[in-house]
Design a protein around this motif. Sequence first.
Motif, PDB file in Angstrom:
ATOM      1  N   GLN A  50       0.815  -1.225   0.000  1.00 57.78           N
ATOM      2  CA  GLN A  50       0.000   0.000   0.000  1.00 57.78           C
ATOM      3  C   GLN A  50       0.842   1.265   0.000  1.00 57.78           C
ATOM      4  OE1 GLN A  50      -3.209  -0.571  -0.326  1.00 57.78           O
ATOM      5  NE2 GLN A  50      -2.863  -2.775  -0.030  1.00 57.78           N
ATOM      6  N   ASP A  51       2.076   1.149   0.496  1.00 58.53           N
ATOM      7  CA  ASP A  51       2.890   2.331   0.787  1.00 58.53           C
ATOM      8  C   ASP A  51       4.233   2.196   0.063  1.00 58.53           C
ATOM      9  OD1 ASP A  51       4.548   4.194   1.922  1.00 58.53           O
ATOM     10  OD2 ASP A  51       4.344   3.481   3.979  1.00 58.53           O
ATOM     11  N   PHE A  52       4.331   2.908  -1.071  1.00 62.37           N
ATOM     12  CA  PHE A  52       5.553   2.764  -1.868  1.00 62.37           C
ATOM     13  C   PHE A  52       6.796   3.176  -1.089  1.00 62.37           C
ATOM     14  CE2 PHE A  52       8.807   4.797  -4.491  1.00 62.37           C
ATOM     15  CZ  PHE A  52       9.314   3.651  -5.085  1.00 62.37           C
ATOM     16  N   GLN A  53       6.645   4.168  -0.178  1.00 59.40           N
ATOM     17  CA  GLN A  53       7.819   4.615   0.583  1.00 59.40           C
ATOM     18  C   GLN A  53       8.406   3.450   1.380  1.00 59.40           C
ATOM     19  OE1 GLN A  53       9.365   7.291  -0.009  1.00 59.40           O
ATOM     20  NE2 GLN A  53       7.717   7.913  -1.369  1.00 59.40           N
ATOM     21  N   HIS A  54       7.529   2.604   1.916  1.00 60.00           N
ATOM     22  CA  HIS A  54       8.027   1.455   2.682  1.00 60.00           C
ATOM     23  C   HIS A  54       8.697   0.442   1.745  1.00 60.00           C
ATOM     24  CE1 HIS A  54       8.636  -1.210   5.976  1.00 60.00           C
ATOM     25  NE2 HIS A  54       7.910  -2.170   5.432  1.00 60.00           N
ATOM     26  N   ALA A  55       8.087   0.228   0.581  1.00 57.86           N
ATOM     27  CA  ALA A  55       8.701  -0.677  -0.405  1.00 57.86           C
ATOM     28  C   ALA A  55      10.094  -0.168  -0.777  1.00 57.86           C
ATOM     29  CB  ALA A  55       7.820  -0.770  -1.647  1.00 57.86           C
ATOM     30  N   ALA A  56      10.183   1.147  -0.995  1.00 58.45           N
ATOM     31  CA  ALA A  56      11.466   1.741  -1.387  1.00 58.45           C
ATOM     32  C   ALA A  56      12.496   1.609  -0.257  1.00 58.45           C
ATOM     33  CB  ALA A  56      11.265   3.203  -1.764  1.00 58.45           C
ATOM     34  N   GLN A  57      12.019   1.693   0.983  1.00 64.48           N
ATOM     35  CA  GLN A  57      12.929   1.545   2.133  1.00 64.48           C
ATOM     36  C   GLN A  57      13.550   0.141   2.157  1.00 64.48           C
ATOM     37  OE1 GLN A  57      13.845   3.835   4.797  1.00 64.48           O
ATOM     38  NE2 GLN A  57      15.349   2.185   4.809  1.00 64.48           N
ATOM     39  N   ILE A  58      12.716  -0.871   1.898  1.00 67.45           N
ATOM     40  CA  ILE A  58      13.221  -2.261   1.885  1.00 67.45           C
ATOM     41  C   ILE A  58      14.291  -2.398   0.795  1.00 67.45           C
ATOM     42  CG2 ILE A  58      12.599  -4.687   1.474  1.00 67.45           C
ATOM     43  CD1 ILE A  58       9.752  -3.968   2.525  1.00 67.45           C
ATOM     44  N   LEU A  59      13.974  -1.842  -0.379  1.00 66.26           N
ATOM     45  CA  LEU A  59      14.928  -1.942  -1.490  1.00 66.26           C
ATOM     46  C   LEU A  59      16.201  -1.145  -1.214  1.00 66.26           C
ATOM     47  CD1 LEU A  59      12.296  -1.755  -4.327  1.00 66.26           C
ATOM     48  CD2 LEU A  59      13.809  -3.685  -3.891  1.00 66.26           C
ATOM     49  N   HIS A  60      16.050  -0.022  -0.537  1.00 67.37           N
ATOM     50  CA  HIS A  60      17.238   0.791  -0.253  1.00 67.37           C
ATOM     51  C   HIS A  60      18.174   0.059   0.720  1.00 67.37           C
ATOM     52  CE1 HIS A  60      19.661   4.427  -0.051  1.00 67.37           C
ATOM     53  NE2 HIS A  60      19.842   4.097   1.224  1.00 67.37           N
ATOM     54  N   THR A  61      17.610  -0.409   1.846  1.00 70.81           N
ATOM     55  CA  THR A  61      18.454  -1.033   2.879  1.00 70.81           C
ATOM     56  C   THR A  61      19.070  -2.345   2.389  1.00 70.81           C
ATOM     57  OG1 THR A  61      17.089  -0.057   4.606  1.00 70.81           O
ATOM     58  CG2 THR A  61      18.445  -1.946   5.248  1.00 70.81           C
TER      59      THR A  61
END
Length: 275
Positions: free
Chosen positions: A128-139
């Motif tokens: 639901q929350d792209f920012q969280h998806a992006a956080q997983i990919l970033h870390t």
Amino acid sequence: MTLSAFDPQPAPAGSVHPVQRHNASLSAKVTRKILVLGATSGIAEAVCRIWASQGAQLFLVARNPEKLAVVAADLKTRGAAYVGTAVADLDDTEKHAELLSHAVNSLTGMDVALLAHGILGDQARAEQDFQHAAQILHTNLVAPISLLTWLANYCVQRRAGLLAVLSSVAGDRGRKSNYLYGSSKAGLTAFLAGLRNRIDREGVTVMTIKPGPVKTAMTAGMRGSEKFADVDKVAQSIVTAVDKRVDTVYVPFQWAPIMWAVRSIPERIFKKLNL
Ligand SMILES: NC(=O)c1ccc[n+]([C@@H]2O[C@H](COP(=O)([O-])OP(=O)(O)OC[C@H]3O[C@@H](n4cnc5c(N)ncnc54)[C@H](OP(=O)(O)O)[C@@H]3O)[C@@H](O)[C@H]2O)c1
């Protein structure tokens, strides 16, 4: 500090080639210089306990200073020849060059780097929350690529070194229950394969570690977690794989045939499964 600060000295005539010297030091388990990124991870900590008992020199990086101090003190009592530490949020890629330069200077070199930091994230939230998806990919993907770019070039300059990286069986095939985490690990696995293809011939080993579920803080509270692999056994398999300089290791080893079977399921069937 730039990489040029680490230009290797020319080897004196008749001396052992750096790659041979490095291999010899790994097999003899003499005081290896090991950099650990994400050193408070349950898996990294268990691996470091074994390396400390072998008298390794360790440089530990973690973001939580209290946990890091406890881990460092424990490893000293277990026999580590040296324990240096740095507190860093590894998401901050701008600081990687300075951090890594400081770490290898403190160790006066580096034989092995273990990259262990990572987050599981929340799959339902990430949908639901792209920012969280992006956080997983970033870390799990972008930050390791940043670290590995510096470390790979450092090792290539010396024509020696081993980069051991914790990916996951979750990267072998996307499943609805954790495909954001799975995509970050699939990306990491592909990056490592390409990096290996580029620098293995330069005398640098790139090792992809693919654990199945392991009993650590990351999996605490998951359904069935009491049956997950014991972290000390997983750590022993990783230490053995590092000694043998293998390219890819599933831990425990049973995950190799399991994931082969999972990858072999036709998509028309796989898409209907609740995995
Ligand atoms: N456990 C499993 O079942 C399993 C299976 C397959 C693969 N893996 C992979 O194995 C690695 C180690 O996992 P683990 O089981 O040991 O998990 P863990 O005990 O939860 O450790 C994860 C570590 O990553 C650190 N970390 C996360 N984000 C960070 C950041 N931005 N900067 C610095 N440190 C950060 C955490 O620090 P804090 O303590 O400060 O949060 C923690 O020390 C991970 O890459 C994981 O994806 C684990």
